[in-house]
Design a protein around this motif. Structure first.
Motif, PDB file in Angstrom:
ATOM      1  N   UNK A   1       0.865  -1.182   0.000  1.00  0.00           N
ATOM      2  CA  UNK A   1       0.000   0.000   0.000  1.00  0.00           C
ATOM      3  C   UNK A   1       0.900   1.230   0.000  1.00  0.00           C
ATOM      4  N   UNK A   2       0.638   2.162  -0.901  1.00  0.00           N
ATOM      5  CA  UNK A   2       1.414   3.389  -0.960  1.00  0.00           C
ATOM      6  C   UNK A   2       0.903   4.311   0.159  1.00  0.00           C
ATOM      7  N   UNK A   3       1.718   4.477   1.183  1.00  0.00           N
ATOM      8  CA  UNK A   3       1.352   5.305   2.328  1.00  0.00           C
ATOM      9  C   UNK A   3       1.554   6.778   1.991  1.00  0.00           C
ATOM     10  N   UNK A   4       0.679   7.627   2.530  1.00  0.00           N
ATOM     11  CA  UNK A   4       0.873   9.057   2.301  1.00  0.00           C
ATOM     12  C   UNK A   4       1.945   9.580   3.258  1.00  0.00           C
ATOM     13  N   UNK A   5       2.458  10.767   2.940  1.00  0.00           N
ATOM     14  CA  UNK A   5       3.559  11.329   3.728  1.00  0.00           C
ATOM     15  C   UNK A   5       3.153  11.573   5.173  1.00  0.00           C
TER      16      UNK A   5
ATOM     17  N   UNK B   1      16.527 -13.741   6.599  1.00  0.00           N
ATOM     18  CA  UNK B   1      17.802 -13.679   5.881  1.00  0.00           C
ATOM     19  C   UNK B   1      18.052 -12.237   5.433  1.00  0.00           C
ATOM     20  N   UNK B   2      19.309 -11.814   5.508  1.00  0.00           N
ATOM     21  CA  UNK B   2      19.660 -10.438   5.153  1.00  0.00           C
ATOM     22  C   UNK B   2      19.213 -10.062   3.746  1.00  0.00           C
ATOM     23  N   UNK B   3      19.391 -10.996   2.781  1.00  0.00           N
ATOM     24  CA  UNK B   3      19.010 -10.675   1.408  1.00  0.00           C
ATOM     25  C   UNK B   3      17.491 -10.552   1.264  1.00  0.00           C
ATOM     26  N   UNK B   4      16.730 -11.366   1.997  1.00  0.00           N
ATOM     27  CA  UNK B   4      15.266 -11.267   1.967  1.00  0.00           C
ATOM     28  C   UNK B   4      14.809  -9.936   2.553  1.00  0.00           C
ATOM     29  N   UNK B   5      15.356  -9.615   3.719  1.00  0.00           N
ATOM     30  CA  UNK B   5      14.965  -8.372   4.383  1.00  0.00           C
ATOM     31  C   UNK B   5      15.334  -7.161   3.520  1.00  0.00           C
ATOM     32  N   UNK B   6      16.523  -7.182   2.951  1.00  0.00           N
ATOM     33  CA  UNK B   6      16.949  -6.072   2.085  1.00  0.00           C
ATOM     34  C   UNK B   6      16.013  -5.924   0.893  1.00  0.00           C
ATOM     35  N   UNK B   7      15.597  -7.041   0.323  1.00  0.00           N
ATOM     36  CA  UNK B   7      14.676  -7.016  -0.820  1.00  0.00           C
ATOM     37  C   UNK B   7      13.350  -6.374  -0.407  1.00  0.00           C
ATOM     38  N   UNK B   8      12.819  -6.774   0.734  1.00  0.00           N
ATOM     39  CA  UNK B   8      11.556  -6.225   1.241  1.00  0.00           C
ATOM     40  C   UNK B   8      11.706  -4.728   1.482  1.00  0.00           C
ATOM     41  N   UNK B   9      12.766  -4.339   2.145  1.00  0.00           N
ATOM     42  CA  UNK B   9      13.018  -2.928   2.443  1.00  0.00           C
ATOM     43  C   UNK B   9      13.090  -2.104   1.161  1.00  0.00           C
ATOM     44  N   UNK B  10      13.882  -2.568   0.203  1.00  0.00           N
ATOM     45  CA  UNK B  10      14.020  -1.831  -1.068  1.00  0.00           C
ATOM     46  C   UNK B  10      12.687  -1.754  -1.803  1.00  0.00           C
ATOM     47  N   UNK B  11      11.950  -2.860  -1.834  1.00  0.00           N
ATOM     48  CA  UNK B  11      10.673  -2.891  -2.550  1.00  0.00           C
ATOM     49  C   UNK B  11       9.657  -1.945  -1.935  1.00  0.00           C
ATOM     50  N   UNK B  12       9.529  -1.986  -0.620  1.00  0.00           N
ATOM     51  CA  UNK B  12       8.564  -1.114   0.058  1.00  0.00           C
ATOM     52  C   UNK B  12       8.961   0.343  -0.105  1.00  0.00           C
TER      53      UNK B  12
ATOM     54  N   UNK C   1      10.839   1.739  -2.355  1.00  0.00           N
ATOM     55  CA  UNK C   1      10.699   2.175  -3.749  1.00  0.00           C
ATOM     56  C   UNK C   1       9.236   2.486  -4.046  1.00  0.00           C
ATOM     57  N   UNK C   2       8.325   1.626  -3.570  1.00  0.00           N
ATOM     58  CA  UNK C   2       6.889   1.854  -3.792  1.00  0.00           C
ATOM     59  C   UNK C   2       6.419   3.130  -3.106  1.00  0.00           C
ATOM     60  N   UNK C   3       7.023   3.454  -1.963  1.00  0.00           N
ATOM     61  CA  UNK C   3       6.635   4.647  -1.214  1.00  0.00           C
ATOM     62  C   UNK C   3       7.348   5.904  -1.717  1.00  0.00           C
ATOM     63  N   UNK C   4       8.338   5.721  -2.594  1.00  0.00           N
ATOM     64  CA  UNK C   4       9.071   6.871  -3.120  1.00  0.00           C
ATOM     65  C   UNK C   4      10.087   7.420  -2.145  1.00  0.00           C
ATOM     66  N   UNK C   5      10.540   6.570  -1.229  1.00  0.00           N
ATOM     67  CA  UNK C   5      11.553   6.990  -0.258  1.00  0.00           C
ATOM     68  C   UNK C   5      12.893   6.501  -0.774  1.00  0.00           C
ATOM     69  N   UNK C   6      13.745   7.427  -1.181  1.00  0.00           N
ATOM     70  CA  UNK C   6      15.012   7.040  -1.782  1.00  0.00           C
ATOM     71  C   UNK C   6      16.204   7.258  -0.895  1.00  0.00           C
ATOM     72  N   UNK C   7      16.435   8.510  -0.474  1.00  0.00           N
ATOM     73  CA  UNK C   7      17.660   8.791   0.275  1.00  0.00           C
ATOM     74  C   UNK C   7      17.638   8.124   1.632  1.00  0.00           C
ATOM     75  N   UNK C   8      16.456   7.918   2.192  1.00  0.00           N
ATOM     76  CA  UNK C   8      16.307   7.267   3.488  1.00  0.00           C
ATOM     77  C   UNK C   8      16.637   5.793   3.371  1.00  0.00           C
ATOM     78  N   UNK C   9      16.420   5.228   2.200  1.00  0.00           N
ATOM     79  CA  UNK C   9      16.609   3.799   1.990  1.00  0.00           C
ATOM     80  C   UNK C   9      18.016   3.349   2.350  1.00  0.00           C
TER      81      UNK C   9
END
Length: 156
Positions: free
Chosen positions: A39-43, A122-133, A135-143
């Motif tokens: 779900x794309x969360x608002x700011x 697993x680190x790679x799973x968690x990193x994938x989830x973090x990046x995917x979420x 990216x969907x939310x438009x949070x880049x520098x915080x990533x």
């Protein structure tokens, strides 16, 4: 001079769900990578979550005396960025729903901010989830900052 119309700023509020591939390690019965729903969360929601993990208190020396600067008490702010990040992941992920009672009971977990670490250990799973979420939310520098903190948390 053309009249400035405010109608362009009066947009319909609607919930947006995006689908992205999950980590390669999570496959369905037919061997296909499981799709995540985000779900794309608002700011305002993101800011509120971040604010809930920020604590402001009076800065004190080793004797417990408050620091004073220019006649004013000095405050210190502590942030739990890693927990705030995990809470954002939980709020954004619709599938899997990390707040699901049955899923939380399976992991014997009572704190939703721990669920991303349990479901994606697993680190790679968690990193994938973090990046995917994010990216969907438009949070880049915080990533990048969050990724480092959360990968360290996931390892511990």
């Amino acid at each position: 001079m053309a009249k400035k119309d405010l109608k362009y700023f009066m947009r319909e509020r609607k919930e947006e769900i995006v689908t992205v591939p999950g980590p390669e390690t999570l496959k369905d019965d037919e061997g296909n990578v499981i799709e995540l729903e985000i779900k794309v969360l608002d700011q305002a929601t993101i800011t509120k979550i971040n604010d809930n993990y920020r604590k402001r208190s009076i800065a004190t020396d080793k004797k417990g005396q408050p620091y004073i600067a220019n006649g004013e008490v000095v405050f210190k702010t502590e942030r739990d960025t890693a927990r705030a990040t995990r809470h954002i992941i939980v709020e954004a992920l619709q599938y899997p729903n990390l707040k699901d009672k049955e899923l939380m009971e399976y992991y014997d977990c009572h704190d939703i901010t721990e669920m991303p670490l349990l479901v994606f250990p697993k680190s790679d799973e968690y990193s994938h989830i973090l990046r995917s979420v994010f990216a969907a939310l438009g949070i880049g520098e915080y990533e990048e900052q969050a990724t480092e903190n959360d990968i360290e948390d996931a390892k511990n």
